[in-house]
Scaffold this motif. Structure first.
Motif, PDB file in Angstrom:
ATOM      1  N   VAL A 181       0.679  -1.087  -0.094  1.00  0.00           N
ATOM      2  CA  VAL A 181      -0.154  -0.152   0.066  1.00  0.00           C
ATOM      3  C   VAL A 181       0.827   1.203   0.121  1.00  0.00           C
ATOM      4  O   VAL A 181       1.706   1.368   1.088  1.00  0.00           O
ATOM      5  CB  VAL A 181      -1.224  -0.028   1.336  1.00  0.00           C
ATOM      6  N   VAL A 182       0.933   1.774  -1.072  1.00  0.00           N
ATOM      7  CA  VAL A 182       1.857   3.253  -1.242  1.00  0.00           C
ATOM      8  C   VAL A 182       0.769   4.351  -0.822  1.00  0.00           C
ATOM      9  O   VAL A 182      -0.324   4.270  -0.502  1.00  0.00           O
ATOM     10  CB  VAL A 182       2.129   3.341  -2.783  1.00  0.00           C
ATOM     11  N   PRO A 183       1.427   5.389  -0.338  1.00  0.00           N
ATOM     12  CA  PRO A 183       0.947   6.929   0.137  1.00  0.00           C
ATOM     13  C   PRO A 183      -0.281   7.119  -0.964  1.00  0.00           C
ATOM     14  O   PRO A 183      -1.341   7.433  -0.384  1.00  0.00           O
ATOM     15  CB  PRO A 183       1.916   7.895  -0.077  1.00  0.00           C
ATOM     16  N   THR A 184      -0.478   6.726  -2.148  1.00  0.00           N
ATOM     17  CA  THR A 184      -1.400   7.048  -3.232  1.00  0.00           C
ATOM     18  C   THR A 184      -2.391   6.002  -3.178  1.00  0.00           C
ATOM     19  O   THR A 184      -3.573   6.182  -3.428  1.00  0.00           O
ATOM     20  CB  THR A 184      -0.834   7.291  -4.558  1.00  0.00           C
ATOM     21  N   GLY A 185      -2.271   5.000  -2.259  1.00  0.00           N
ATOM     22  CA  GLY A 185      -3.226   3.603  -2.291  1.00  0.00           C
ATOM     23  C   GLY A 185      -2.558   2.280  -2.704  1.00  0.00           C
ATOM     24  O   GLY A 185      -1.413   2.309  -2.946  1.00  0.00           O
ATOM     25  N   PRO A 186      -3.420   1.588  -2.445  1.00  0.00           N
ATOM     26  CA  PRO A 186      -3.028   0.069  -2.768  1.00  0.00           C
ATOM     27  C   PRO A 186      -2.315   0.129  -4.184  1.00  0.00           C
ATOM     28  O   PRO A 186      -2.654   0.596  -5.274  1.00  0.00           O
ATOM     29  CB  PRO A 186      -4.028  -1.005  -2.679  1.00  0.00           C
ATOM     30  N   SER A 187      -1.468  -0.788  -4.596  1.00  0.00           N
ATOM     31  CA  SER A 187      -0.870  -1.084  -5.864  1.00  0.00           C
ATOM     32  C   SER A 187      -1.420  -2.447  -6.381  1.00  0.00           C
ATOM     33  O   SER A 187      -1.995  -3.204  -5.591  1.00  0.00           O
ATOM     34  CB  SER A 187       0.729  -1.357  -5.787  1.00  0.00           C
ATOM     35  N   TYR A 188      -1.518  -2.635  -7.765  1.00  0.00           N
ATOM     36  CA  TYR A 188      -1.968  -3.795  -8.231  1.00  0.00           C
ATOM     37  C   TYR A 188      -1.307  -4.937  -8.281  1.00  0.00           C
ATOM     38  O   TYR A 188      -1.558  -5.902  -8.212  1.00  0.00           O
ATOM     39  CB  TYR A 188      -2.385  -3.493  -9.682  1.00  0.00           C
ATOM     40  N   GLU A 189       0.230  -4.349  -8.634  1.00  0.00           N
ATOM     41  CA  GLU A 189       0.946  -5.894  -8.576  1.00  0.00           C
ATOM     42  C   GLU A 189       1.080  -6.666  -7.497  1.00  0.00           C
ATOM     43  O   GLU A 189       1.409  -6.028  -6.439  1.00  0.00           O
ATOM     44  CB  GLU A 189       2.330  -5.234  -9.362  1.00  0.00           C
ATOM     45  N   GLN A 190       1.024  -7.665  -7.494  1.00  0.00           N
ATOM     46  CA  GLN A 190       1.332  -8.673  -6.482  1.00  0.00           C
ATOM     47  C   GLN A 190       2.688  -9.661  -6.979  1.00  0.00           C
ATOM     48  O   GLN A 190       2.515  -9.984  -8.324  1.00  0.00           O
ATOM     49  CB  GLN A 190       0.101  -9.576  -6.186  1.00  0.00           C
TER      50      GLN A 190
END
Lengths: 116, 112
Positions: A96-105
């Protein structure tokens, strides 16, 4: 930079037994997802943990449960094992980055579970 | 109900030629698509992704195309190399940070 690690690599259990699989996320990642991959199929989402709570769950029975620890590592527990639980269990981590969750797993190598 | 489908279980291509892997989806809520490559005894490795606001994304030899009206995406590998031989999975997500829904995979074999 350590990637996602899982243990054990392989496991053989008997029907009715219980199993615990472990996962350490990629360094800096705080979200862990678990997937089941049956032979010849794509991975299927089991559940996801964030901030030590189950955030989302796929279509799996309550026999499948999990936990996330304060260091972000996670466990997957399966009770009352069935033959159909034999599969590759994959752990994936994300951030979870400051701008929100990331899609890549990012996935670990998996634990191969065989139920006899 | 399979929301993400890869209709070709396998694909064989000559080294140096183009490999095209296809993926179809049914859920209109998907807004992000990813391709993973998987070698035996390893976990899936993230390859390339595309947001639904784009129709093309390129990274070196790999290009992903998205056709939203047809609910179809494809992965192009040019030129194909023997080391590209692996199982390729298409995955989709309806929201950042949420679960990935995978297709059944396509086994790519690149012949020298």
């Amino acid at each position: 930079d350590a990637g996602v690690t899982q243990s054990p690599t392989h496991l053989i259990k008997t029907r009715g037994q219980q199993v615990t699989l472990r996962c350490s996320p990629k360094s800096g990642h705080d979200t862990v997802s678990w997937y089941q991959q049956a032979l010849g199929q794509g991975p299927q989402f089991i559940f996801q943990y964030y901030e030590e709570e189950e955030r989302q769950r796929g279509n799996f029975p309550d026999r499948f449960s999990g936990h996330q620890f304060p260091n972000y590592s996670s466990e997957l527990n399966v009770n009352a094992l069935l033959l159909g639980d034999s599969a590759l269990y994959l752990c994936a981590s994300s951030l979870v980055v400051p701008t929100g969750p990331s899609y890549e797993q990012y996935f670990g190598p998996g634990t191969r579970l065989t139920v006899t | 109900d399979q929301q993400v489908k890869q209709n070709s279980p396998s694909l064989s291509v000559q080294e140096g030629r183009i490999s095209i892997l296809n993926c179809d989806y049914t859920n209109s809520m998907f807004d992000y698509f990813l391709w993973y490559k998987k070698y035996p005894a390893e976990g899936p490795t993230f390859l390339i992704s595309i947001s639904s606001i784009k129709d093309k994304n390129e990274d070196g030899r790999f290009t992903v195309f998205l056709n939203k009206s047809a609910k179809h995406l494809s992965l192009h590998i040019v030129p194909s190399q023997p080391g590209d031989s692996a199982v390729y999975f298409c995955a989709a997500s309806a929201e950042a940070g949420n679960m990935l829904t995978f297709g059944g995979g396509t086994r790519l074999m690149v012949k020298p």
